[in-house]
Write a protein that holds these residues in place. Structure first.
Motif, PDB file in Angstrom:
ATOM      1  N   ASN A 102       4.804  10.571  -2.534  1.00 55.95           N
ATOM      2  CA  ASN A 102       4.590  11.907  -1.974  1.00 55.95           C
ATOM      3  C   ASN A 102       3.098  12.032  -1.669  1.00 55.95           C
ATOM      4  O   ASN A 102       2.287  12.040  -2.592  1.00 55.95           O
ATOM      5  CB  ASN A 102       5.033  12.972  -2.971  1.00 55.95           C
ATOM      6  CG  ASN A 102       4.972  14.370  -2.375  1.00 55.95           C
ATOM      7  OD1 ASN A 102       4.189  14.646  -1.471  1.00 55.95           O
ATOM      8  ND2 ASN A 102       5.808  15.264  -2.886  1.00 55.95           N
ATOM      9  N   PRO A 103       2.711  12.098  -0.396  1.00 52.19           N
ATOM     10  CA  PRO A 103       1.270  12.120  -0.081  1.00 52.19           C
ATOM     11  C   PRO A 103       0.520  13.245  -0.769  1.00 52.19           C
ATOM     12  O   PRO A 103      -0.644  13.077  -1.140  1.00 52.19           O
ATOM     13  CB  PRO A 103       1.258  12.268   1.443  1.00 52.19           C
ATOM     14  CG  PRO A 103       2.581  11.736   1.890  1.00 52.19           C
ATOM     15  CD  PRO A 103       3.550  12.096   0.811  1.00 52.19           C
ATOM     16  N   ALA A 104       1.168  14.379  -0.927  1.00 51.46           N
ATOM     17  CA  ALA A 104       0.481  15.511  -1.548  1.00 51.46           C
ATOM     18  C   ALA A 104       0.213  15.257  -3.032  1.00 51.46           C
ATOM     19  O   ALA A 104      -0.752  15.795  -3.588  1.00 51.46           O
ATOM     20  CB  ALA A 104       1.313  16.780  -1.377  1.00 51.46           C
ATOM     21  N   ILE A 105       1.037  14.442  -3.672  1.00 50.67           N
ATOM     22  CA  ILE A 105       0.884  14.187  -5.104  1.00 50.67           C
ATOM     23  C   ILE A 105       0.147  12.878  -5.359  1.00 50.67           C
ATOM     24  O   ILE A 105      -0.799  12.816  -6.154  1.00 50.67           O
ATOM     25  CB  ILE A 105       2.261  14.159  -5.791  1.00 50.67           C
ATOM     26  CG1 ILE A 105       2.961  15.519  -5.635  1.00 50.67           C
ATOM     27  CG2 ILE A 105       2.121  13.794  -7.260  1.00 50.67           C
ATOM     28  CD1 ILE A 105       4.367  15.542  -6.196  1.00 50.67           C
ATOM     29  N   HIS A 106       0.596  11.827  -4.678  1.00 49.17           N
ATOM     30  CA  HIS A 106       0.056  10.491  -4.948  1.00 49.17           C
ATOM     31  C   HIS A 106      -1.122  10.128  -4.065  1.00 49.17           C
ATOM     32  O   HIS A 106      -1.828   9.157  -4.348  1.00 49.17           O
ATOM     33  CB  HIS A 106       1.161   9.449  -4.791  1.00 49.17           C
ATOM     34  CG  HIS A 106       2.363   9.704  -5.647  1.00 49.17           C
ATOM     35  ND1 HIS A 106       3.557  10.195  -5.143  1.00 49.17           N
ATOM     36  CD2 HIS A 106       2.552   9.565  -6.991  1.00 49.17           C
ATOM     37  CE1 HIS A 106       4.423  10.327  -6.121  1.00 49.17           C
ATOM     38  NE2 HIS A 106       3.848   9.961  -7.258  1.00 49.17           N
ATOM     39  N   GLY A 107      -1.321  10.854  -2.971  1.00 50.70           N
ATOM     40  CA  GLY A 107      -2.483  10.595  -2.114  1.00 50.70           C
ATOM     41  C   GLY A 107      -2.342   9.392  -1.205  1.00 50.70           C
ATOM     42  O   GLY A 107      -3.321   8.973  -0.595  1.00 50.70           O
ATOM     43  N   VAL A 108      -1.152   8.824  -1.101  1.00 53.00           N
ATOM     44  CA  VAL A 108      -0.920   7.671  -0.230  1.00 53.00           C
ATOM     45  C   VAL A 108       0.376   7.913   0.533  1.00 53.00           C
ATOM     46  O   VAL A 108       1.234   8.700   0.116  1.00 53.00           O
ATOM     47  CB  VAL A 108      -0.836   6.355  -1.025  1.00 53.00           C
ATOM     48  CG1 VAL A 108      -2.167   6.018  -1.670  1.00 53.00           C
ATOM     49  CG2 VAL A 108       0.262   6.418  -2.071  1.00 53.00           C
ATOM     50  N   HIS A 151       2.256   7.846   9.222  1.00 50.44           N
ATOM     51  CA  HIS A 151       1.801   9.145   8.743  1.00 50.44           C
ATOM     52  C   HIS A 151       3.004   9.998   8.352  1.00 50.44           C
ATOM     53  O   HIS A 151       4.077   9.919   8.968  1.00 50.44           O
ATOM     54  CB  HIS A 151       0.986   9.845   9.833  1.00 50.44           C
ATOM     55  CG  HIS A 151       0.173  10.987   9.300  1.00 50.44           C
ATOM     56  ND1 HIS A 151       0.679  12.254   9.160  1.00 50.44           N
ATOM     57  CD2 HIS A 151      -1.108  11.038   8.850  1.00 50.44           C
ATOM     58  CE1 HIS A 151      -0.256  13.057   8.665  1.00 50.44           C
ATOM     59  NE2 HIS A 151      -1.345  12.342   8.463  1.00 50.44           N
ATOM     60  N   HIS A 152       2.827  10.821   7.320  1.00 50.90           N
ATOM     61  CA  HIS A 152       3.947  11.619   6.834  1.00 50.90           C
ATOM     62  C   HIS A 152       4.352  12.707   7.817  1.00 50.90           C
ATOM     63  O   HIS A 152       5.442  13.270   7.708  1.00 50.90           O
ATOM     64  CB  HIS A 152       3.594  12.236   5.474  1.00 50.90           C
ATOM     65  CG  HIS A 152       2.456  13.228   5.527  1.00 50.90           C
ATOM     66  ND1 HIS A 152       1.138  12.823   5.596  1.00 50.90           N
ATOM     67  CD2 HIS A 152       2.446  14.578   5.528  1.00 50.90           C
ATOM     68  CE1 HIS A 152       0.364  13.913   5.623  1.00 50.90           C
ATOM     69  NE2 HIS A 152       1.123  14.970   5.590  1.00 50.90           N
ATOM     70  N   GLU A 153       3.493  13.073   8.781  1.00 51.34           N
ATOM     71  CA  GLU A 153       3.830  14.069   9.789  1.00 51.34           C
ATOM     72  C   GLU A 153       4.221  13.413  11.110  1.00 51.34           C
ATOM     73  O   GLU A 153       4.167  14.026  12.161  1.00 51.34           O
ATOM     74  CB  GLU A 153       2.647  15.018  10.004  1.00 51.34           C
ATOM     75  CG  GLU A 153       2.328  15.866   8.766  1.00 51.34           C
ATOM     76  CD  GLU A 153       1.175  16.825   9.007  1.00 51.34           C
ATOM     77  OE1 GLU A 153       0.585  16.740  10.113  1.00 51.34           O
ATOM     78  OE2 GLU A 153       0.887  17.641   8.129  1.00 51.34           O
TER      79      GLU A 153
END
Length: 210
Positions: A102-108, A151-153
């Motif tokens: 999860n990019p918001a949590i793990h930063g990757v 990218h997540h978006e």
């Protein structure tokens, strides 16, 4: 210096020579031959010189042979280091790999070994290297993939629309005009040109004569 350890009495030199002929492993053959040297009355130094090892190694072979016979000269498989992860931790690791970060949590946006190692440390307080974690994942039938980061978006619909607008149409290129030097006309030999020139001169003289 400690006294040499005697070899067990239920074997002898001829018996070990017969085992040498049937043995396929070179390491075991070398050890058997060194023990044959001792059975035949040779010194431990002679046995070590024949096998290319030290006296302590020959002593270890004698102890192994006395304890288990010829099977004691066969190298066993290494058990290696015990795994640092238990079954529950492996199942949790598989779940993290399958769901992705999860990019918001793990930063990757995708897992790397170093990221998973950090997750294991944060979650369980275990310090594992990338090499150890790589072995664990390979044992779980995972393989490292070198994929382009996403990218997540990332918008799939926008990408497809861009591809449709930017579709390339192929058409045949026009044939280039033929040049003067490649027009295809054949050049006449110089001898023919010279012959016609001489004939033309004689005909011109005849026409001018009265």
């Amino acid at each position: 210096m400690a006294a040499p350890i005697s070899l067990r009495g239920d074997f002898d030199g001829p018996t070990l020579r017969a085992l040498v002929l049937a043995e396929k492993a070179g390491s075991v053959t070398r050890r058997l031959l060194s023990l044959v040297t001792i059975y035949d009355g040779g010194s431990r130094a002679d046995a070590a010189r024949l096998a290319g090892v030290g006296l302590q190694t020959v002593r270890d072979w004698v102890l192994r042979f006395n304890g288990r016979g010829p099977d004691g000269l066969v190298d066993g498989k290494s058990t290696g280091h015990p795994s640092k992860l238990d079954d529950d931790q492996r199942r949790a690791l598989v779940a993290m790999v399958e769901t992705g970060p999860n990019p918001a949590i793990h930063g990757v946006v995708r897992w790397r070994l170093i990221d998973l190692a950090q997750w294991v440390f944060d979650e369980y307080g275990l310090s594992v290297s990338k090499q150890i974690l790589s072995r664990e994942l390979r044992a779980l039938n995972y393989r490292k993939l070198s994929a382009r980061p996403r990218h997540h978006e990332h918008d799939e619909a926008a990408v497809e629309a861009f591809k449709k607008k930017s579709r390339t149409f192929w058409r045949r290129s026009p044939r280039p005009a033929a040049s003067h030097w490649s027009s295809g006309s054949k050049t006449k030999p110089a001898s023919v040109r010279r012959t016609r020139s001489r004939d033309a001169g004689r005909n011109a003289a005849r026409d001018l004569s009265p």
